[in-house]
Design a protein around this motif. Structure first.
Motif, short mmCIF file in Angstrom:
data_model
loop_
_atom_site.label_atom_id
_atom_site.label_comp_id
_atom_site.label_asym_id
_atom_site.label_seq_id
_atom_site.Cartn_x
_atom_site.Cartn_y
_atom_site.Cartn_z
N LEU A 21 -28.72 23.54 -3.61
CA LEU A 21 -29.99 23.47 -4.34
C LEU A 21 -30.34 24.78 -5.04
CD1 LEU A 21 -32.47 21.87 -5.13
CD2 LEU A 21 -33.49 22.40 -2.90
N PHE B 212 -29.64 16.55 -4.38
CA PHE B 212 -30.12 17.92 -4.53
C PHE B 212 -30.00 18.39 -5.98
CE2 PHE B 212 -29.08 17.90 0.08
CZ PHE B 212 -30.37 18.17 0.54
N LEU C 29 -33.17 17.12 -7.43
CA LEU C 29 -34.31 17.95 -7.04
C LEU C 29 -34.38 19.24 -7.86
CD1 LEU C 29 -34.42 17.66 -3.15
CD2 LEU C 29 -35.82 16.48 -4.83
N ALA D 11 -38.01 20.08 -9.83
CA ALA D 11 -38.87 21.07 -9.17
C ALA D 11 -39.04 22.29 -10.07
CB ALA D 11 -38.28 21.48 -7.83
N ALA E 218 -39.00 22.96 -4.67
CA ALA E 218 -37.77 22.20 -4.42
C ALA E 218 -37.51 22.05 -2.93
CB ALA E 218 -36.59 22.88 -5.11
N LEU F 235 -40.10 19.63 -1.46
CA LEU F 235 -39.78 18.25 -1.84
C LEU F 235 -38.56 17.75 -1.08
CD1 LEU F 235 -40.77 16.03 -3.73
CD2 LEU F 235 -39.22 16.91 -5.48
N ALA F 236 -37.57 18.62 -0.92
CA ALA F 236 -36.38 18.23 -0.15
C ALA F 236 -36.74 17.92 1.29
CB ALA F 236 -35.34 19.34 -0.22
#
Length: 1250
Positions: free
Chosen positions: A337, A417, A420, A424, A430, A433-434
């Motif tokens: 990520l 990912f 994301l 984000a 990020a 949210l993950a």
């Protein structure tokens, strides 16, 4: 090609190399380049063909570079020889041009300069070129006379009639090459080219086709006559009609397309690029594979040979294995990520410039991630499958299915990912949210809560959950192929067999575990769902990458775009500033610059405060409005003479072990009130010399020589008596500028100085550096809130050091990255410091004459690091110039040359650098009379100790290590860390909102589950399991990037010896406590309140909340410990991920304690185990021994008590709760102590390592 501030902050030599390279490319490819620069050398300036000078967004000049200085000379601004052209032009644009104005001329304002330009021939020629109705190419050619020109009639039509014009054209080429040679020309001369401008012998360009028609004709005749007799250098402006060939037309048509390459070709190029990036990140890929192997081996040995055993406990473990492996292979991709987000700005730039289509970028990511995902899935699957003893029936078809399943989950994780990273705005968002989405995957997987217990309003989430389908596919294969015996054999062992005695055991278990659905007969459905989720994630990433662009991915701080102040406040500041300036001028004239006398404001009876002003400003104005004796507020400077003799530093290479001399036999001195510049040497030589002089000798080298302060060796507190402004402007982004100065002053000024004197000292340092306007803004918010970012950052770095009232101020490249206006502001500030006895020592790799003229003395090193000069600078560097021009064999100096550029050029230190071996300037200096005088001064300074005997009232004695007391250090650093956490909205707010959202999600999912059967009891107990996993993993991971954000500022503070190193991690340990108290209270209050867990009494609720908060702190301290242990945040994230995965698996829930074979030691050292045991006891304990006929303890339908069932399965005891809590508290202390130990002992946490 368009370049916006390329290589900002790099040295001038690198800027020159860049410009020279781009210029060569433009000449070869016949292309154009536009470059915005705010700081460059005269040599780099001379590489440009044309310049555009802007002032407040208005064009003040656009034309040939050679004519810029002459143009402004015609309107009254004369450039001195010691001022470089770019400085001269920038000063005029910044309305600082009065110093260049000719006598008896009035200065021109910005509007007048714009009007002058609009009436000039340069502007008229540009308008003429723009207004042409045909396509022409314009060239500028440098050439010696060697072309044949002729007058030619040309017809042009206007609205009235047809006029016959004359124009000068190239009739023939007298040389054989037929082209102008060298890079000074932008194109080749061809027969038929029309001459539209001409310059003879460096005169300004004369434009031939501007002005009225009659004037043009006369002017043309005169120029043509001059050309016939021209001798010497000629500069021409040529025009040539564009006659495009078929090849050019095809190239132009291709260029007009939205994208140059077709889709498949650009996709292939991007795939190749992504594979090269993966190759560069090979270590990260290896770490991920190692992580997959470790987790695979661990899971395989933890579930060792559980497969195929007809035991309910082991069958439950096999079911849990499917859940564990699916989540593990998914989360292995999480370290990708931050890498995806780091690549995002590059993608935005390439997308906006239409390098490729967004779809090509997404497809390239898809294909390049396939090998890594398959490798991780294969390593993990092999380790788990065979060690756990899973079924190999049907020739290993189940294993192939499992491998494909793990690959699809791993690939979905990579795509997830990647999605994301596209949606984000910043890494904190990020990660949050993950965490939320992964929590949903966990909760609705069908493992932590049975499907029958999920409320109807949440069942849709279970049905679309890819992890749920992956687990169902795994269980269907294992129990259908591996458990084929019929239930009638195990009626006494397997309770679920009693309901289906004639059914295969595996199928009966699937019904019991609620894993058998209507689509179970279609084994391909889970694969289709996983592929569908993957495609959906990639499609959403494509849409967001194509439509949305986020401005930043760095640590988020509040932004300001415009400062709104009331008129009264601005008036008050104006009166305050004028009062301060008049006071300073009077102090300077009297011979003593007193920083700390309070200026009187316009009114003493009323207070004018704007709405935006904070309490500190209000209190300052109210507190110091009374009359105070200035002498009581003045902090005197301890006068110090720094002398050094024969200093040498030899650096040893880390790899080759070869020795390299940085500098050799350098001598000099800096008396109070002297500004000393360090110039020249090889790359970094003067910076190393500055560090050695300041007591910060670099590691990895040998330093010899004699340094004395006031005639004695530097004592232990020397580093606290000096200030060191580093080149890297590292500051805490969540402090205001005023708070940054107060932090430095409170830690570096002694307790003998009153609070009022410190406060006033800080305020007037702010005023002295022009930072009052920004004083209440967060340091990080100035990034976009002002157009003077670099100037404000440099001023802040200097102000933080001046807040300590140093005797000597060391500065490392103080003018790096500044424009002319910023350079003048910084030099003006520095030049006022010596008035009160402070010394200034600064380094310059490539100084200019005006900057160096502010200094009293200079040390110049040769490229070999030997001393070529130590002496006075003189007005406009004439003392330096006089010394070097007196050396035999030095080239002749022309009066039009810049003095310092000439000196740097002859010594081989100019731009570009030239190594001159003809003259040994170090040897010449040692033979000179100047050297004898310098040595007498140095020796006298080393013997003189008059300043050393003065009474020092402002610094601690040598027996004290730090000026501030230990309690003051703790209080100030703790306050700073609290401000970091409180103002770091994305970190603190996301933690709180994350706990609230997860609490709501879990509370609504487990809403009022009762004890009517084993399904509900199991689901309620797994609530605690999920709660501790989510809050523990998130807490351990969140702290890693935050400490990394603050580390650069910490290293600067440690090099300045502001406080004990151990206080830094202590402040983090203490500061986190209130935040976690609030966050866990919200989590427990919402989640447990809705689920009805540990809410029977207030005592149960408080005990549950306290233990969960203690565990949250424990995991945060664990994350800190790993962060200080690992040399990089990426490695720390890997270690935290691996260790928490091992702890969760051995916590006694997924695999019961009785079934753990090889890892019982991990069970006993596992914080998850202790907190789960304590929270389970608090939630379910009921004293069944008191139950006789009637009992309030909850019971199952078979009459057994819920607490006894859970205690038996999990091996729990209410008597162990105190022991477990003490053990958990001990782990808190252990992780905190280890964090302190790693932070202070390990080399990569040392300030000298950075």
């Amino acid at each position: 090609m368009v370049y916006d501030q390329p290589l900002t902050g790099s040295d001038l030599a690198m800027t020159y190399d860049l410009v020279n390279t781009i210029r060569a490319v433009c000449r070869i490819q016949q292309s154009s380049a536009v470059m915005a620069l705010n700081h460059l050398s005269q040599e780099a300036f001379d590489l440009f063909d044309r310049i555009i000078l802007l002032g407040e967004g208005h064009v003040l000049y656009q034309g040939p570079r050679q004519d810029a200085v002459t143009y402004f000379a015609k309107i009254g601004y004369m450039k001195p020889s010691h001022v470089e052209s770019w400085e001269f032009l920038q000063d005029i644009a910044a309305e600082n041009g009065m110093q260049y104005l000719l006598p008896r001329l009035t200065p021109r304002g910005l509007e007048e300069l714009v009007e002058c330009y609009y009436s000039s021939d340069h502007y008229l020629d540009i308008i003429r070129v723009i207004g042409k109705n045909k396509e022409f190419s314009t060239y500028w050619v440098e050439s010696e006379p060697g072309i044949g020109l002729s007058l030619k009639e040309s017809s042009t039509l206007n609205s009235i009639a047809e006029h016959q014009e004359m124009e000068i054209v190239v009739a023939k080429l007298l040389n054989k090459s037929g082209s102008a040679t060298g890079f000074e020309s932008t194109g080749n001369i061809q027969v038929g080219d029309v001459v539209t401008g001409i310059s003879i012998n460096e005169e300004p360009m004369q434009y031939l086709v501007t002005g009225p028609m009659f004037d043009q004709q006369q002017h043309l005749d005169q120029v043509f006559s001059n050309l016939l007799h021209a001798r010497g250098h000629i500069r021409l402006q040529l025009e040539r009609p564009d006659h495009k060939s078929n090849e050019d037309e095809l190239r132009w048509e291709k260029f007009k397309r939205p994208y140059v390459q077709p889709w498949w070709k650009s996709t292939r190029t991007l795939i190749q690029r992504q594979l090269r990036i993966l190759k560069q990140l090979q270590m990260l890929s290896i770490l991920r594979i190692i992580q997959a192997c470790i987790l695979g081996i661990f899971a395989g040995t933890l579930f060792y040979k559980f497969g195929g055993q007809y035991n309910l406990q082991h069958m439950n473990s096999v079911r849990a294995l499917g859940f564990v492996t699916s989540m593990s292979i998914l989360l292995i991709n999480m370290p990708q990520l931050p890498l995806y987000m780091l690549q995002r700005p590059t993608f935005y730039k390439h997308r906006d410039q239409r390098f490729f289509r967004t779809s090509s970028y997404v497809v390239a990511h898809c294909i390049s991630n396939l090998p890594q995902a398959f490798t991780e899935a294969f390593c993990y699957s092999v380790c788990v499958y065979f060690l756990a003893g899973l079924t190999l029936e049907n020739n290993g078809v189940a294993f192939i299915d499992y491998l494909v399943l793990m690959f699809l989950v791993a690939y979905f994780g990579s795509s997830f990912f990647f999605f994301l990273s596209a949606v984000a705005p910043i890494p904190e968002a990020a990660n949050a949210l993950a965490g939320l989405i992964v929590s949903i995957f966990l909760l609705f997987s069908g493992f932590v809560i049975f499907p029958s217990n999920i409320p109807q309003y949440w069942k849709w989430l279970m049905h679309i959950n890819p992890i749920r389908w992956a687990n169902m596919s795994f269980c269907d294969r294992q129990f259908s192929y591996g458990y084929k015996d019929f239930c009638n054999k195990y009626l006494n062992q397997l309770t679920f067999c009693k309901e289906n005695p004639e059914m295969a055991t595996g199928k009966a278990y699937l019904i019991y575990a609620e894993l058998l659905t209507a689509v179970s007969v279609k084994p391909w459905v889970p694969y289709i769902i996983l592929i569908g989720w993957t495609l959906l994630a990639l499609l959403m990433a494509l849409i967001f990458l194509n439509k949305v662009e986020f401005s930043q991915i760095s640590q988020s701080v509040p932004q300001i775009n415009q400062r709104k102040l009331s008129k009264n406040y601005l008036y008050d500041v104006e009166i305050y500033s004028s009062s301060t300036e008049s006071y300073m001028e009077a102090s300077i004239e009297s011979g003593r610059y007193k920083f700390l006398e309070s200026p009187k404001l316009a009114s003493s009876s009323t207070t004018v405060i704007s709405e935006d002003e904070n309490v500190s400003v209000r209190s300052w104005r109210e507190e110091f409005r009374v009359k105070i004796d200035p002498e009581q507020l003045t902090i005197p400077v301890t006068l110090m003479t720094l002398s050094f003799l024969d200093l040498s530093f030899v650096r040893c290479g880390k790899v080759t072990k070869e020795e390299a001399t940085e500098f050799e036999n350098v001598s000099g001195c800096a008396r109070p009130g002297i500004m000393l510049a360090l110039v020249g040497g090889a790359n970094g030589s003067v910076a190393t010399l500055l560090k050695c002089l300041s007591g910060r000798t670099p590691l990895g080298g040998s330093f010899t020589g004699d340094i004395q302060v006031n005639g004695t060796k530097p004592c232990a507190d020397f580093s606290r008596r000096v200030g060191y402004a580093e080149r890297l402007d590292a500051h805490q982004p969540y402090l205001t500028i005023r708070e940054s100065l107060e932090f430095s002053a409170n830690l570096r000024l002694t307790n003998s100085i009153s609070k009022a004197r410190r406060h006033m000292h800080v305020e007037l340092v702010l005023d002295q550096l022009g930072l009052q306007y920004y004083a209440n803004n967060l340091v990080g918010s100035l990034r976009d809130g002002t157009g003077k970012t670099f100037e404000v950052a440099k001023k802040l770095t200097i102000a933080v050091e001046l807040a300590a009232n140093p005797s000597i101020l060391f500065l490392e490249e103080p003018l790096s990255g500044l424009d002319s206006s910023g350079t003048s502001a910084i030099l003006s500030i520095l030049s006022k410091l010596p008035v009160c006895g402070q010394s200034v020592i600064a380094t310059f790799n490539y100084p200019n004459t005006r900057a160096l003229s502010h200094f009293h003395q200079v040390i110049i090193l040769t490229q070999e690091g030997r001393q070529a000069y130590f002496g006075p600078v003189g007005l406009n560097c004439h003392e330096i110039l006089g010394y070097f021009t007196a050396i035999p064999r030095v080239p002749h100096y022309l009066q039009t040359q810049n003095p310092i550029s000439f000196v740097m050029g002859v010594t081989g230190l100019g731009i570009p650098r030239k190594k001159l071996a003809v003259i040994d300037f170090a040897d010449e200096f040692q033979k000179s009379h100047l050297y004898e005088v310098a040595m007498k001064v140095i020796n006298a300074a080393m013997k003189n100790n008059k300043h050393g005997n003065e009474k020092d009232n402002n610094m601690r004695s040598i027996s004290y290590n730090y000026p501030a007391s230990f309690t003051s250090q703790i209080g100030l650093v703790l306050l700073r860390t609290q401000r970091f956490l409180w103002r770091n909205v994305n970190y603190t707010y996301s933690r709180f909102t994350g706990c609230v959202m997860i609490g709501l999600l879990m509370g609504s999912l487990y809403f009022k589950i009762k004890y009517e059967d084993t399904y509900e009891v199991t689901s309620r107990s797994l609530y605690i399991y999920m709660q501790t996993i989510l809050i523990g993993v998130i807490s351990a991971n969140n702290v890693i990037p935050q400490i990394g954000t603050d580390k650069l500022a910490y290293f600067r503070e440690m090099r300045s010896k502001m406080y004990l190193p151990i206080i830094y991690p202590v402040s983090w340990v203490i500061s986190e406590i209130p935040y976690f108290l609030i966050a866990t209270l919200a989590f427990v209050g919402i989640g447990n309140g809705m689920a009805g867990i540990a809410t029977q009494t207030a005592a149960d609720f408080l005990a549950y909340w306290s233990v969960l908060c203690l565990f949250t702190l424990c995991m945060t301290y664990f994350g800190m410990m790993i962060t200080f242990l690992a040399p990089s945040p990426i490695l720390a994230a890997f270690l935290v991920s691996i260790i928490t995965s091992l702890w969760i698996s051995t916590s006694g829930v997924v695999v019961l304690f009785s079934d753990i074979r090889f890892y019982k030691w991990m069970y006993w050292t596992n914080p998850f185990q202790y907190v789960m045991n304590v929270l389970t006891v608090i939630s379910f304990y009921c004293d069944t021994s008191k139950c006789k006929r009637q009992c309030q303890c909850p019971q199952l339908p078979d009459g057994s008590y819920v607490w006894e069932r859970i205690a038996h399965i999990r091996s729990l005891s209410a008597k162990m709760i105190s022991t477990d809590v003490v053990t958990l508290a001990g782990m808190n202390i252990m992780f905190a102590v280890l964090a302190f130990l790693f932070f202070t002992v390990l080399k990569h946490n040392s300030a000298h390592a950075h």
